[in-house]
Each structure stands twice: as C-alpha cells, then as structure tokens.
Design a protein around this motif. Structure first.
Motif, PDB file in Angstrom:
ATOM      1  N   GLU A   1      -3.573  -3.511   4.221  1.00 30.16           N
ATOM      2  CA  GLU A   1      -2.884  -4.774   3.912  1.00 30.16           C
ATOM      3  C   GLU A   1      -2.661  -4.959   2.422  1.00 30.16           C
ATOM      4  O   GLU A   1      -1.580  -5.361   2.000  1.00 30.16           O
ATOM      5  N   SER A   2      -3.694  -4.733   1.629  1.00 30.14           N
ATOM      6  CA  SER A   2      -3.487  -4.901   0.191  1.00 30.14           C
ATOM      7  C   SER A   2      -4.154  -3.779  -0.590  1.00 30.14           C
ATOM      8  O   SER A   2      -5.237  -3.928  -1.128  1.00 30.14           O
ATOM      9  N   PRO A   3      -3.511  -2.622  -0.617  1.00 28.51           N
ATOM     10  CA  PRO A   3      -4.047  -1.535  -1.424  1.00 28.51           C
ATOM     11  C   PRO A   3      -3.991  -1.926  -2.892  1.00 28.51           C
ATOM     12  O   PRO A   3      -3.001  -2.533  -3.326  1.00 28.51           O
ATOM     13  N   LYS A   4      -5.028  -1.622  -3.645  1.00 29.67           N
ATOM     14  CA  LYS A   4      -5.104  -2.072  -5.030  1.00 29.67           C
ATOM     15  C   LYS A   4      -4.706  -0.990  -6.019  1.00 29.67           C
ATOM     16  O   LYS A   4      -3.939  -1.219  -6.933  1.00 29.67           O
ATOM     17  N   HIS A   5      -5.268   0.191  -5.845  1.00 31.05           N
ATOM     18  CA  HIS A   5      -5.000   1.250  -6.820  1.00 31.05           C
ATOM     19  C   HIS A   5      -3.537   1.691  -6.697  1.00 31.05           C
ATOM     20  O   HIS A   5      -3.031   1.831  -5.580  1.00 31.05           O
ATOM     21  N   PRO A   6      -2.849   1.907  -7.806  1.00 36.58           N
ATOM     22  CA  PRO A   6      -1.445   2.335  -7.731  1.00 36.58           C
ATOM     23  C   PRO A   6      -1.257   3.574  -6.852  1.00 36.58           C
ATOM     24  O   PRO A   6      -0.247   3.695  -6.155  1.00 36.58           O
ATOM     25  N   TYR A   7      -2.252   4.464  -6.850  1.00 38.58           N
ATOM     26  CA  TYR A   7      -2.123   5.666  -6.016  1.00 38.58           C
ATOM     27  C   TYR A   7      -2.224   5.309  -4.537  1.00 38.58           C
ATOM     28  O   TYR A   7      -1.455   5.804  -3.721  1.00 38.58           O
ATOM     29  N   THR A   8      -3.169   4.437  -4.199  1.00 37.33           N
ATOM     30  CA  THR A   8      -3.304   4.016  -2.804  1.00 37.33           C
ATOM     31  C   THR A   8      -2.032   3.314  -2.350  1.00 37.33           C
ATOM     32  O   THR A   8      -1.546   3.520  -1.234  1.00 37.33           O
ATOM     33  N   GLN A   9      -1.493   2.481  -3.230  1.00 39.78           N
ATOM     34  CA  GLN A   9      -0.253   1.777  -2.898  1.00 39.78           C
ATOM     35  C   GLN A   9       0.851   2.777  -2.586  1.00 39.78           C
ATOM     36  O   GLN A   9       1.568   2.643  -1.588  1.00 39.78           O
ATOM     37  N   ALA A  10       0.968   3.781  -3.452  1.00 38.43           N
ATOM     38  CA  ALA A  10       2.004   4.788  -3.253  1.00 38.43           C
ATOM     39  C   ALA A  10       1.774   5.547  -1.952  1.00 38.43           C
ATOM     40  O   ALA A  10       2.703   5.830  -1.194  1.00 38.43           O
ATOM     41  N   LEU A  11       0.508   5.841  -1.688  1.00 38.13           N
ATOM     42  CA  LEU A  11       0.149   6.616  -0.485  1.00 38.13           C
ATOM     43  C   LEU A  11       0.531   5.851   0.784  1.00 38.13           C
ATOM     44  O   LEU A  11       1.180   6.391   1.683  1.00 38.13           O
TER      45      LEU A  11
END
Lengths: 300, 330
Positions: B245-255
């Motif tokens: 729902e709310s990925p924080k790290h820019p990499y997690t968001q991208a993933l």
C-alpha cells in the motif's frame, strides 16, 4: 487447484501395464548398446581378438620362435603356413596370435593405470580445489607440454627397451589426460545444487562422494579412457617398431612390422599383416568407445 | 512478536575474485553486506530483489552452506557459527532448503525415492524405514510413489521435480524451510499448483519459511512480512500489506510499480526504474541505490543510511525519512 492433479490416482492393477518396471541405469546402458549394430560388431571382433590372444599357446599351429631358413617369406596360402612366414621363416599366424598378447597387454594396461591414478588425482583436485588443485593440475600441464608420442619415446628412451618400461612410459602419458577429464567433471558436478542439498541434509564428505559425485564422474571418465585404448595400442606398437618396446625375439605387432619392413619388396602381403591387425584392433576399440559414449549418456 | 526462530545479525559475505598461478585476490564481490532480520515461528518472510542482489547467497549463509565473513545466525536460540560438526549435523535436520533449478537440484543417477530418503539415511535411519517415509512424503506432495518412486529425474517434468525437491526438504521434518526461488523455473499454471502445495504443507506442519523470489506477485501471495534487498543490503522491511500500500524506499516503490498488474489504473506510461544495478564488485558509496534514485541527495553518497523505524514492523533505510523516526518511536 488440487495438489494431486499431476498424478491422478491409478488402480494398482494398472500400474504394471502403464509404466512397466523402470530400468536401472546400467540396464538402460546395456539395452542401448544392444540397439547399436556397429557397437555389437566391434565388440564381437574385439572379443575374438582377445580370445585368440589369450588362447595363443593352445591354438597356435607352430612354435613362435622356431624358424626355417628354407621357408623364409613364404606367401599367403602356403600349406601348413596359411598366412605365410616372416623373414626368418617363422609362421606368421602363430606370431600374430602371440603378438596380440603383447600388443593388447601393452595397450590396455597403461589406460587402466591411467584410469585408476587419473581418477583419484582428478577427483581429489576437483573436490578439494584451491592450492591442491593448482598443484596437481599444473604438474599435469608439464606433461601436456609434450606431444604424446614424443613423451612416450623420451621416457622409454631413458628407461631403456623392455615390456615393463613400455608400460611405465605409456602410463605416464595417459595419467595426465585422465586427470584433466576427471577434474573438470568433478568441478562441474560439485557445483550442482544436488550436492549442496546433500550437504544441507547434514551429509559428510564420503556419502556425498559415493552417492552423488562418483556415479556422475566415473561415466565420462570411463568413456574417455576407452577412447584412449586405440591410441595406447598404436603407441605401444610404435615404441616396439622403434626398438624401444618389446625386445626380439618376442612377437609383438609393432616389432613384427619393423623387422618385416625390409621385405616389403619381396612379398608385400606378409609384412602388411601386423599392420592390418593393429588397424582392426584399434578401430574396433574406437567404435566400441563411440557406442559406449552414446549408451552411457546421462540425461539430466 | 514471540522469540524469533531465526535471527540474522550483521551478516556479511564477500567473494574473492582470484586469478593467476598463486590465486591472488584482486577484488571482492560484495554479495551480502551487513544484513539483519529475524523470523518468528510459523511466519513466512519474503525476500525480494533483482537478480544478483545476494538473495541466493543469503539463503546459503542462513543454512551455513557458506561460511559468513562476519555476523551471526541464531537458530532456535543457538549460534550456528559456533556449532561443532556433530551439533551442526543435528541442527540441519531442522532447517532445509528448496532449490531454484529443478534440473540441477536432483542427482541424475539417483531414483526419486532414493533422493528423498537420502537425508534420512545420513542421519542413521534404516533403509527400509527411510524408504517408507520417503514414499509417504512423495504421496503427500502429489507423486504416486508406486509410479514415480523408481524413476530417474529426467523422466519427470519440472513441476514434478520441484515436488520431489519439496519432499526431500521435508523428509527430515524441519522447522525452518528456506525456499530459493522455488517456482521461478516453472510455468505459470504449475507455479500456482506448487505454491498451493507449499501453503498447505506450511499450515499442516507449522513451518517457518524464508521465501526468496524476484517475483512480487509470488511474494505477495505467500508472505506475511517482506524484506527488500538491493545489491546485498536490506533497503526496507515491513508487512506485505504495508509495503504494497505505501512502499517507502524509492527502490521498493519502483519495484511495486513495475510489477505486472491486471489493474488498468495501475498501468504505467514510463518504466519507474531503468538500467541495471551497479556491479557488486564496486558498489556506489553510501546508499547503493543512489545512482538510480530520483531523489538522491549529496548526503546519500556519504554513508550507508541506517534503518529508520516508521512503524513497529516497518523499517526503511533511506535518508528521505530521517527525522520521521521520532514520530514513530520503537
């Protein structure tokens, strides 16, 4: 999505008709060999050659070293000498039979020795790795620096002629070759995941060696070794031809080729016979090892 | 959270790149660098990351198939590194691994039933008893032992082999199962069957799992908590819902943004992340993701960002959230 969909229940009575009994690895190999007519012919030919050599003292019509001055270089088809006589009047058939003993012995023993020592050293180098590997493999590379024929001649030359020295020098030629094959097969198998899985089960080194490593390494090494037999026979005969192998008056195909070579203008057929014997034997070994390679292929 | 079954602290593994006659080391591959996490009993921790980020190395370090350079693995309250040979052999019954490659993970010269029974015979079970237990497990994973027991691996399909791998891992009745990309080599339909089988077995046997995959859909399906790795380091951990729902790290968001989706509203115009990860032989200084990060700041190059706790079970290693930690104390 039922977990069992890949294996629907089958009534016990159906099982035999559906699958039959799965074959073990060696039975599969034997079955594949039987499907291959070339390999069967080569195998039968080798069996006959080996039997003739082993039974030479019983079936040879004459004494291999008894010659007759009056009957030198008799042509093929001479009565009582069906394959003629050599330059000292000795019966060719008898000498070919006796010579096969020497040639087969000198051809097979070095490969057998190479197989045993080469497998041990190669598996050791591949399994232990690191500096042990470097030490063993670089030492083997030193032998690789010379062509096989040259190496065999050099060692035989320094040891002097004789059957034992031929066996020693040819063994030294074949050990490094087998080491290389065994090492690369071991390194390859060792890195596969099923070896890691065995370690994860808590298995020690020996069960891994016995059940996982050796069954997958010995096959390729055995096949490679069988391809070397024909080369070994030719090298052994070659050493005798050069006077570095078996000493006269013993019969050996290479040596016979050498002593008869001067007579080739008098009677071309008789001096060709030992060459034909060498050719047939080494070709039969080559064909057999080709068949063995195909039959022993391990499917991943 | 109850006492963890498995706890990993500061785990590090650098592989030397050796060459030359004297095997001199001239570089290091930093496969796993300072990784810490813990897994509670009966929990499934998903480990996700691109290929080459050190996931498989991590799996082998947990089981001590590789010796770590630094850090500690505590399993059932016991430090694995200080366990002697006999003790390690005993502990290995309780932690098993399912491998990725269904072709290389089975011995081509061993029948299926022998492959499954091997672990038991290593621990001294009689052959007959080991075979009987192997048969029961083969039956449980959906392979009729009367049909498949005496077959060789090449006679089985990829999905069937993976079932054999699962049976082999379970035959010693482990408490912890580490699964290294267990379904990556399989077709989608077979993947679903194997995943469902794993879920059933996990519930039946109260297994604790570490599930490694590069496939977010798979990770979301199986795990309760997720650990995101990038170039040998943990960038974010949290419950699967929090991360989805709310990925924080820019990499997690991208993933998460780049995972294939059936939902048209989540479809993207542009890929959220491009290029390949940098070479782990010479990773960027500071935050390793900064070279591909849209929010990179000068301070990202200076030091590796420490994990910042955003919620009781949500931590992120990114300077963007520096200062927010105070809002959500431990």
């Amino acid at each position: 999505m039922d977990a069992r969909t890949l294996a629907p229940p089958i009534a016990a009575a159906d099982i035999e008709t559906v699958v039959g009994a799965p074959m073990s690895y060696w039975r599969t190999v034997a079955w594949r060999l039987r499907q291959d007519p070339t390999t069967i012919v080569a195998g039968v030919l080798l069996l006959l050659i080996a039997l003739a050599a082993i039974l030479a003292p019983l079936i040879a019509p004459h004494d291999p070293s008894a010659g007759s001055i009056r009957l030198r270089l008799a042509p093929l088809g001479t009565s009582s000498h069906p394959l003629g006589t050599d330059e000292q009047g000795r019966d060719m058939l008898t000498r070919l039979l006796w010579g096969g003993r020497m040639t087969l012995l000198a051809g097979l023993t070095p490969v057998l020795v190479g197989f045993l020592f080469g497998t041990v050293l190669g598996v050791l180098a591949g399994f232990v790795g690191g500096h042990t590997n470097t030490l063993i493999m670089r030492t083997m590379d030193v032998f690789y620096a010379f062509p096989a024929v040259l190496l065999a001649i050099a060692i035989s030359g320094s040891l002097g002629p004789g059957l034992w020295n031929t066996l020693i020098s040819l063994s030294i030629v074949f050990v490094p070759r087998v080491v290389r094959v065994a090492e690369s097969a071991t390194v390859q198998v060792k890195s596969l995941e099923f070896v890691a899985a065995a370690r994860a089960s808590g298995s020690g080194v020996w069960p891994i060696m016995r059940h996982h490593l050796l069954p997958n390494v010995l096959g390729p090494v055995l096949v490679f070794s069988s391809t070397q037999v024909s080369l070994s026979i030719i090298l052994a005969a070659g050493l005798s031809f050069l006077g570095l192998g078996v000493t006269p008056p013993a019969a050996e195909w290479g040596l016979m080729l050498n002593t008869l070579r001067g007579s080739i203008y008098v009677n071309a057929w008789v001096p060709a016979l030992p060459g034909v014997a060498i050719f047939l034997t080494s070709m039969a070994f080559n064909l057999l090892s080709d068949g063995l390679r195909d039959a022993m292929e391990i499917r991943m | 959270m109850s006492a963890p079954l498995l706890s990993v602290r500061g785990l590090r593994k650098h592989f030397p790149i050796r060459s030359g006659l004297l095997l001199r080391t001239h570089a290091w591959v930093r496969a796993v660098d300072d990784v810490s996490f813990s897994v509670a009993p009966e929990e499934t921790l998903g480990v996700v990351g691109e290929s080459g980020c050190g996931k498989s190395t991590l799996a082998r370090l947990i089981l001590r198939l590789l010796e770590p350079d630094a850090g500690a693995v505590t399993f059932l309250g016991e430090d694995l590194r200080s366990a002697g040979r006999a003790r390690l052999k005993r502990l290995r019954r309780d932690m098993q691994l399912v491998f990725q490659d269904p072709h290389a993970s089975l011995n081509p010269r061993m029948t299926i039933e022998d492959a499954v029974a091997f672990g038991l015979t290593v621990h001294g079970t009689a052959r007959r008893e080991a075979r009987a237990r192997a048969w029961r497990l083969l039956e449980r994973v959906g392979l009729d032992p009367r049909l498949y027991g005496r077959r060789y691996p090449h006679e089985l399909s990829g999905g069937q082999r993976q079932r054999v791998n699962i049976a082999r891992a379970l035959v010693l009745d482990p408490k912890l199962l580490v699964l290294d990309e267990p379904v990556s080599g399989l077709d989608k339909s077979v993947q679903a069957q194997v995943l469902n089988l794993l879920q059933e077995l996990k519930a039946e046997r109260a297994l604790t799992c570490v599930f490694i995959s590069h496939d977010l859909n798979v990770i979301e399906y199986v795990s309760g908590r997720v650990l995101v790795m990038y170039l040998g380091q943990v960038v974010e951990t949290g419950s699967v819902d929090a991360l989805a729902e709310s990925p924080k790290h820019p990499y997690t968001q991208a993933l998460f943004a780049s995972a294939p989706t059936m939902d048209p509203s989540r479809r993207l115009e542009r890929p959220p992340i491009t290029g390949d990860p940098p070479n782990p032989v010479n990773p960027p200084s500071g935050c390793r993701f900064r070279t591909r990060c849209a929010y990179a700041m000068p301070r990202c190059a200076e030091a590796v960002p420490p994990p910042i706790l955003l919620a009781s079970d949500h931590a992120v290693a990114c300077y963007l959230y520096d200062g927010e930690a105070a809002l959500a104390p431990v």
